[in-house]
Design a protein around this motif. Structure first.
Motif, PDB file in Angstrom:
ATOM      1  N   TRP A 127       0.844  -1.197   0.000  1.00 47.27           N
ATOM      2  CA  TRP A 127       0.000   0.000   0.000  1.00 47.27           C
ATOM      3  C   TRP A 127       0.877   1.243   0.000  1.00 47.27           C
ATOM      4  CZ3 TRP A 127      -2.439  -2.632   4.795  1.00 47.27           C
ATOM      5  CH2 TRP A 127      -3.421  -3.549   4.396  1.00 47.27           C
ATOM      6  N   THR A 128       0.493   2.242  -0.761  1.00 46.85           N
ATOM      7  CA  THR A 128       1.086   3.564  -0.559  1.00 46.85           C
ATOM      8  C   THR A 128      -0.062   4.519  -0.261  1.00 46.85           C
ATOM      9  OG1 THR A 128       0.959   4.319  -2.878  1.00 46.85           O
ATOM     10  CG2 THR A 128       2.957   3.134  -2.222  1.00 46.85           C
ATOM     11  N   GLY A 129       0.260   5.564   0.511  1.00 47.76           N
ATOM     12  CA  GLY A 129      -0.805   6.493   0.867  1.00 47.76           C
ATOM     13  C   GLY A 129      -0.278   7.844   1.304  1.00 47.76           C
ATOM     14  N   ASN A 130      -1.193   8.785   1.391  1.00 45.49           N
ATOM     15  CA  ASN A 130      -0.864  10.081   1.970  1.00 45.49           C
ATOM     16  C   ASN A 130      -1.083  10.042   3.481  1.00 45.49           C
ATOM     17  OD1 ASN A 130      -3.619  10.088   2.114  1.00 45.49           O
ATOM     18  ND2 ASN A 130      -3.935  11.745   0.635  1.00 45.49           N
ATOM     19  N   ARG A 131      -1.469   8.856   3.975  1.00 44.27           N
ATOM     20  CA  ARG A 131      -1.527   8.636   5.412  1.00 44.27           C
ATOM     21  C   ARG A 131      -0.985   7.241   5.714  1.00 44.27           C
ATOM     22  NH1 ARG A 131      -7.923   6.901   6.325  1.00 44.27           N
ATOM     23  NH2 ARG A 131      -8.519   8.715   5.116  1.00 44.27           N
ATOM     24  N   TYR A 172      -1.040   7.730 -11.440  1.00 38.83           N
ATOM     25  CA  TYR A 172      -0.089   8.779 -11.037  1.00 38.83           C
ATOM     26  C   TYR A 172      -0.775  10.143 -10.952  1.00 38.83           C
ATOM     27  CZ  TYR A 172       3.943  11.823 -10.751  1.00 38.83           C
ATOM     28  OH  TYR A 172       4.839  12.771 -10.335  1.00 38.83           O
ATOM     29  N   SER A 173      -1.511  10.498 -11.994  1.00 42.26           N
ATOM     30  CA  SER A 173      -2.147  11.819 -11.972  1.00 42.26           C
ATOM     31  C   SER A 173      -3.226  11.883 -10.893  1.00 42.26           C
ATOM     32  CB  SER A 173      -2.696  12.190 -13.347  1.00 42.26           C
ATOM     33  OG  SER A 173      -3.691  11.288 -13.727  1.00 42.26           O
ATOM     34  N   GLY A 174      -3.914  10.777 -10.671  1.00 43.48           N
ATOM     35  CA  GLY A 174      -4.927  10.736  -9.608  1.00 43.48           C
ATOM     36  C   GLY A 174      -4.319  11.020  -8.234  1.00 43.48           C
ATOM     37  N   SER A 194       6.632   5.906 -10.584  1.00 44.49           N
ATOM     38  CA  SER A 194       6.911   7.110  -9.777  1.00 44.49           C
ATOM     39  C   SER A 194       5.845   7.411  -8.726  1.00 44.49           C
ATOM     40  CB  SER A 194       7.086   8.355 -10.671  1.00 44.49           C
ATOM     41  OG  SER A 194       8.097   8.135 -11.603  1.00 44.49           O
ATOM     42  N   PHE A 195       5.058   6.422  -8.347  1.00 46.02           N
ATOM     43  CA  PHE A 195       4.023   6.658  -7.333  1.00 46.02           C
ATOM     44  C   PHE A 195       4.651   7.132  -6.016  1.00 46.02           C
ATOM     45  CE2 PHE A 195       1.481   2.977  -9.457  1.00 46.02           C
ATOM     46  CZ  PHE A 195       1.124   3.809 -10.502  1.00 46.02           C
ATOM     47  N   TYR A 196       5.849   6.621  -5.738  1.00 51.42           N
ATOM     48  CA  TYR A 196       6.511   6.969  -4.457  1.00 51.42           C
ATOM     49  C   TYR A 196       6.828   8.457  -4.366  1.00 51.42           C
ATOM     50  CZ  TYR A 196      10.995   7.278  -6.858  1.00 51.42           C
ATOM     51  OH  TYR A 196      12.016   7.656  -7.692  1.00 51.42           O
ATOM     52  N   GLU A 197       6.912   9.112  -5.521  1.00 53.76           N
ATOM     53  CA  GLU A 197       7.227  10.552  -5.513  1.00 53.76           C
ATOM     54  C   GLU A 197       6.063  11.390  -5.002  1.00 53.76           C
ATOM     55  OE1 GLU A 197       8.307  11.590  -9.498  1.00 53.76           O
ATOM     56  OE2 GLU A 197      10.190  10.468  -9.422  1.00 53.76           O
ATOM     57  N   VAL A 198       4.850  10.848  -5.107  1.00 59.21           N
ATOM     58  CA  VAL A 198       3.673  11.635  -4.734  1.00 59.21           C
ATOM     59  C   VAL A 198       2.921  11.002  -3.552  1.00 59.21           C
ATOM     60  CG1 VAL A 198       3.309  12.867  -6.912  1.00 59.21           C
ATOM     61  CG2 VAL A 198       2.461  10.524  -6.691  1.00 59.21           C
ATOM     62  N   GLN A 199       3.632  10.169  -2.777  1.00 59.34           N
ATOM     63  CA  GLN A 199       3.025   9.518  -1.622  1.00 59.34           C
ATOM     64  C   GLN A 199       3.954   9.659  -0.415  1.00 59.34           C
ATOM     65  OE1 GLN A 199      -0.140   6.660  -2.284  1.00 59.34           O
ATOM     66  NE2 GLN A 199      -0.271   8.861  -2.399  1.00 59.34           N
ATOM     67  N   ASP A 200       3.381   9.659   0.782  1.00 60.44           N
ATOM     68  CA  ASP A 200       4.186   9.845   1.995  1.00 60.44           C
ATOM     69  C   ASP A 200       4.534   8.535   2.702  1.00 60.44           C
ATOM     70  OD1 ASP A 200       4.015  12.626   1.665  1.00 60.44           O
ATOM     71  OD2 ASP A 200       2.026  12.637   2.589  1.00 60.44           O
ATOM     72  N   SER A 262      14.200   9.017  -2.101  1.00 62.99           N
ATOM     73  CA  SER A 262      13.066   9.742  -1.521  1.00 62.99           C
ATOM     74  C   SER A 262      13.082   9.597  -0.008  1.00 62.99           C
ATOM     75  CB  SER A 262      11.748   9.190  -2.064  1.00 62.99           C
ATOM     76  OG  SER A 262      11.440   7.969  -1.421  1.00 62.99           O
ATOM     77  N   ASP A 263      12.228  10.367   0.644  1.00 66.82           N
ATOM     78  CA  ASP A 263      12.132  10.193   2.092  1.00 66.82           C
ATOM     79  C   ASP A 263      10.771   9.617   2.478  1.00 66.82           C
ATOM     80  OD1 ASP A 263      10.685  12.390   1.530  1.00 66.82           O
ATOM     81  OD2 ASP A 263      11.949  13.814   2.629  1.00 66.82           O
ATOM     82  N   ILE A 264      10.182   8.861   1.569  1.00 70.19           N
ATOM     83  CA  ILE A 264       8.920   8.176   1.859  1.00 70.19           C
ATOM     84  C   ILE A 264       9.133   7.266   3.078  1.00 70.19           C
ATOM     85  CG2 ILE A 264       9.331   6.155   0.360  1.00 70.19           C
ATOM     86  CD1 ILE A 264       6.342   6.438  -0.516  1.00 70.19           C
ATOM     87  N   LYS A 265       8.143   7.232   3.964  1.00 72.95           N
ATOM     88  CA  LYS A 265       8.281   6.392   5.162  1.00 72.95           C
ATOM     89  C   LYS A 265       7.842   4.974   4.827  1.00 72.95           C
ATOM     90  CE  LYS A 265       7.736  10.129   8.394  1.00 72.95           C
ATOM     91  NZ  LYS A 265       7.397  11.095   7.295  1.00 72.95           N
ATOM     92  N   ILE A 266       8.748   4.036   5.100  1.00 72.83           N
ATOM     93  CA  ILE A 266       8.454   2.643   4.764  1.00 72.83           C
ATOM     94  C   ILE A 266       8.140   1.879   6.039  1.00 72.83           C
ATOM     95  CG2 ILE A 266       9.359   0.548   3.687  1.00 72.83           C
ATOM     96  CD1 ILE A 266      11.112   2.420   1.941  1.00 72.83           C
TER      97      ILE A 266
END
Ligand code: 6CS
Length: 313
Positions: A127-131, A172-174, A194-200, A262-266
């Motif tokens: 899962w990737t998310g903004n939360r 990606y655009s969504g 590149s989903f990781y670029e727009v997810q936290d 990136s600094d995405i939290k894993i």
């Protein structure tokens, strides 16, 4: 002869690695009788459109991921069920190569003018998310993009999420425009799209494998001469260990790349945390049994028994 082979993924993906190796092996084994032309994602359409092109024999081969295909063949949705497969992916690979469930599934494909040539795992769905998502309550109202199958949509509704089915090309655009909060795909795909670029957050819950199927048009397959069919069957069989290793390597390498770039939290859920998702995740099984009928239920029961047996070995 020219065999046109369409991918649901872009160049550099697991499906592309498969197709490139497949092309070499087929062209060599047929001693130049067959040319394989590869069409990466974007050239011919969405996953569902690629399946239609094969059904109508406009192209000969494609990958048809059950996350989309189950809209047409509900039985295929078995591969998208949560908490069905073993935590040990080597067990899954073995079962997918041997299980009688695959023969039953193959009948369902034939009825839709498709020849099932292979069932191929591409890695754990992440899962990737903004939360952050660490417990089922975190899924409440979470607008997660899913592939287009109703079984998948209902599975995420079972968690309390707000699933939004979309083609791969629109994810990606969504995410970037905030129309969706998250999505779910294997690590290699999260990197190359590149989903990781727009997810936290990136959350590893091992709830499901990404499994795709390789299909040919039935007319094409039955129209092959014996030599060609033998070459095709031999090559698809021998590709299994190749692609299994390749997907492990791709997923591991791309994870390192994401960490570096990136600094995405894993986050990796503990067994306890995962178990909390199980009862909701398994709600999708009921929907699957309803939609895929008696044959579908038999496929699920057979797979489940085979996975258990293989885990015990
Ligand atoms: O999410 C999707 O729609 C796509 N994901 C992958 C990794 N492959 C093909 C599929 O269509």
């Amino acid at each position: 002869d020219t065999w046109r082979f369409a991918l649901e993924e872009v160049s550099g993906s697991v499906q592309d690695a498969y197709a490139q190796e497949f092309k070499q092996r087929i062209e060599k084994a047929s001693e130049g009788d067959i040319d394989v032309e590869i069409y990466p994602y974007g050239a011919l359409g969405t996953s569902s459109q690629l399946t239609e092109l094969v059904q109508s024999d406009a192209i000969q081969l494609t990958f048809a991921s059950p996350g989309h295909l189950a809209s047409v063949i509900p039985e295929a949705g078995v591969f998208t069920l949560h908490f069905l497969f073993s935590d040990d992916n080597a067990v899954n690979e073995k079962v997918l190569g041997n299980s009688k469930a695959i023969d039953m599934l193959s009948e369902a494909y034939t009825e839709q003018n498709l020849q099932l040539l292979g069932v191929i795992p591409e890695g754990w769905m992440v899962w990737t998310g903004n939360r952050d998502i660490e417990k089922p309550a975190d899924m409440d109202g979470f607008k997660i993009r899913t592939m287009t199958s109703p079984i998948l949509v209902e599975t995420y509704r079972g968690y309390g999420a707000n699933p939004t089915p979309l083609p791969y090309s629109e994810v990606y655009s969504g995410l970037q425009l905030g129309q969706i909060d998250g999505q779910v795909n294997p690590v290699f795909a999260i990197e190359e799209m590149s989903f990781y670029e727009v997810q936290d957050y990136m959350i590893q819950a091992k709830q499901a494998q990404f499994i795709t199927t390789l299909v040919a048009s039935s007319d094409f397959y039955s129209g092959l001469d014996d030599d060609q069919r033998q070459v095709l069957d031999k090559v698809t069989n021998e590709m299994r260990p190749y692609i299994f290793e390749k997907q492990e390597q791709y997923n591991a390498d791309r994870l390192e790349k994401i960490k570096k770039d990136s600094d995405i939290k894993i986050i990796t859920l503990t067994d306890e945390q995962r178990d909390a998702f199980r009862p909701e995740g398994e709600k999708g099984w009921k929907v699957f049994r309803e939609q895929a009928g008696e044959r579908g239920s038999k496929i699920l029961d057979t797979l489940q028994a085979d996975i258990k047996a293989a885990e015990g070995e």
